[in-house]
Scaffold this active site. Structure first.
Site, PDB file in Angstrom:
ATOM      1  N   LYS A 151       1.051  -1.029   0.363  1.00 26.78           N
ATOM      2  CA  LYS A 151      -0.021   0.358   0.034  1.00 26.78           C
ATOM      3  C   LYS A 151       0.788   1.074   0.008  1.00 26.78           C
ATOM      4  O   LYS A 151       0.257   1.943  -0.351  1.00 26.78           O
ATOM      5  CB  LYS A 151      -1.412  -0.061   1.111  1.00 26.78           C
ATOM      6  CG  LYS A 151      -2.278  -1.430   1.173  1.00 26.78           C
ATOM      7  CD  LYS A 151      -3.000  -0.886   1.938  1.00 26.78           C
ATOM      8  CE  LYS A 151      -3.915  -1.734   2.064  1.00 26.78           C
ATOM      9  NZ  LYS A 151      -4.696  -2.315   3.146  1.00 26.78           N
ATOM     10  N   ASP A 189      -9.736   3.329   2.381  1.00 28.84           N
ATOM     11  CA  ASP A 189      -9.703   1.717   3.516  1.00 28.84           C
ATOM     12  C   ASP A 189     -10.683   3.046   4.413  1.00 28.84           C
ATOM     13  O   ASP A 189     -11.329   2.753   5.372  1.00 28.84           O
ATOM     14  CB  ASP A 189      -8.321   1.596   3.746  1.00 28.84           C
ATOM     15  CG  ASP A 189      -7.883   0.527   3.082  1.00 28.84           C
ATOM     16  OD1 ASP A 189      -8.818  -0.170   2.861  1.00 28.84           O
ATOM     17  OD2 ASP A 189      -6.839   0.335   3.037  1.00 28.84           O
ATOM     18  N   GLY A 203       0.752   0.324   9.152  1.00 27.36           N
ATOM     19  CA  GLY A 203       1.734  -0.122   7.928  1.00 27.36           C
ATOM     20  C   GLY A 203      -0.075   0.904   7.237  1.00 27.36           C
ATOM     21  O   GLY A 203      -0.489   1.688   7.929  1.00 27.36           O
ATOM     22  N   LEU A 221      -9.430  -5.184  12.402  1.00 22.75           N
ATOM     23  CA  LEU A 221      -9.392  -4.775  10.572  1.00 22.75           C
ATOM     24  C   LEU A 221      -9.506  -6.256  10.111  1.00 22.75           C
ATOM     25  O   LEU A 221      -9.899  -6.155   9.131  1.00 22.75           O
ATOM     26  CB  LEU A 221      -9.078  -3.861  10.382  1.00 22.75           C
ATOM     27  CG  LEU A 221      -8.467  -2.188  11.093  1.00 22.75           C
ATOM     28  CD1 LEU A 221      -7.537  -1.542  10.289  1.00 22.75           C
ATOM     29  CD2 LEU A 221      -9.944  -1.996  11.187  1.00 22.75           C
TER      30      LEU A 221
END
Length: 285
Positions: free
Chosen positions: A70, A106, A133, A227
């Site tokens: 990402k 996201d 991250g 998540l």
């Protein structure tokens, strides 16, 4: 049926075998009546540049990015817009006639899940994010933009948390705090309204693992989020529920961020509930 005019989309990640995104997006295309297909592609870090180039050469409509790409993908794109430009995290690439643009759905996907499934408004609240991250970055920037009053960053590598703290200060003028010691973790838990696991710890097949965070020190009314969506309820969320806290798993974020990616590619937003039902059928199997 595979036809010459079919549009190709995909997921780049390492690993990708756990992901429900291929099933989800193919179901979304079917519901919208769009002639497209979505495949998972196992792309290692050293092959990322070549994989991104292939998006152009294969005239793909776009791809999603998951761990660990990402942030690393950004130098290979023509432009980065919206939340992705702020957070430095991209989960969706759109190919517009050879120009590759990066976006992040996201953060907005998580916020929609938070609001619609947990009835939680981040304005004026104190939050804790575990991880440093791409997903952690996206969620952090989105929550701060939506009024989070205090944010505590917890990561095994202190350097990544420090970088995220500095980026929040630089781009949004927001002062987050990094937390490292056990004593600091306990104090942070005691003031948190929201605790989010944004790491892959506890994800299938290593479902018995849990993040190292003192949930027992959280105050009443704290919402504990994960998540991870496979399993639907992680060991960490089970522990939180046993301690009396409200919990929110990662399935809602998966659905909403996927819907937003589909809209970026096609200009059309699929309905949430048929997609949720389809994903639940897969998980039940």
């Amino acid at each position: 049926m595979i036809q010459e005019t079919i549009k190709l989309y995909g997921l780049f990640g390492d690993p990708v075998g756990h992901s429900l995104s291929p099933f989800f997006q193919n179901e979304a295309f079917k519901l919208l009546g769009i002639n497209a297909v979505y495949f998972p592609f196992h792309v290692k870090a050293e092959d990322l540049a070549g994989a991104v180039t292939a998006i152009r050469h294969l005239q793909m409509g776009g791809v999603n990015l998951t761990i660990p790409h990402k942030e690393a993908v950004i130098p290979f794109l023509d432009k980065v817009e919206g939340d992705a430009a702020l957070s430095g995290s991209v989960n969706t690439i759109v190919n517009r006639n050879g120009e590759l643009a990066g976006y992040s759905t996201d953060g907005e996907g998580f916020l929609l899940s938070l609001q619609r499934e947990a009835d939680f408004d981040p304005r004026g609240k104190a939050g804790v994010i575990l991880g440093g991250g791409g997903a952690a970055r996206a969620v952090a920037f989105r929550l701060v933009q939506d009024g989070l009053a205090a944010l505590y960053l917890v990561n095994r590598g202190a350097e990544r948390a420090a970088v995220l703290r500095e980026d929040l200060r630089k781009h949004l003028g927001f002062q987050a705090e990094t937390v490292t010691s056990r004593a600091e973790l306990e104090k942070t838990a005691a003031v948190a309204d929201l605790v989010i696991n944004a790491t892959p710890v506890g994800m299938y097949p290593e479902s018995q693992r849990m993040p190292e965070f003192p949930l027992e020190h959280c105050r009443p009314g704290c919402l504990v989020c994960d998540l991870v969506y496979r399993p639907l309820e992680t060991m960490w969320l089970k522990k939180a529920r046993e301690l009396g806290f409200s919990v929110l798993g990662g399935l809602g974020m998966l659905i909403y961020q996927g819907m937003l990616s589909c809209q970026l590619w096609t200009g059309r937003m699929p309905d949430a509930e048929p997609l949720r039902a389809a994903v639940m059928r897969i998980l039940d199997r």
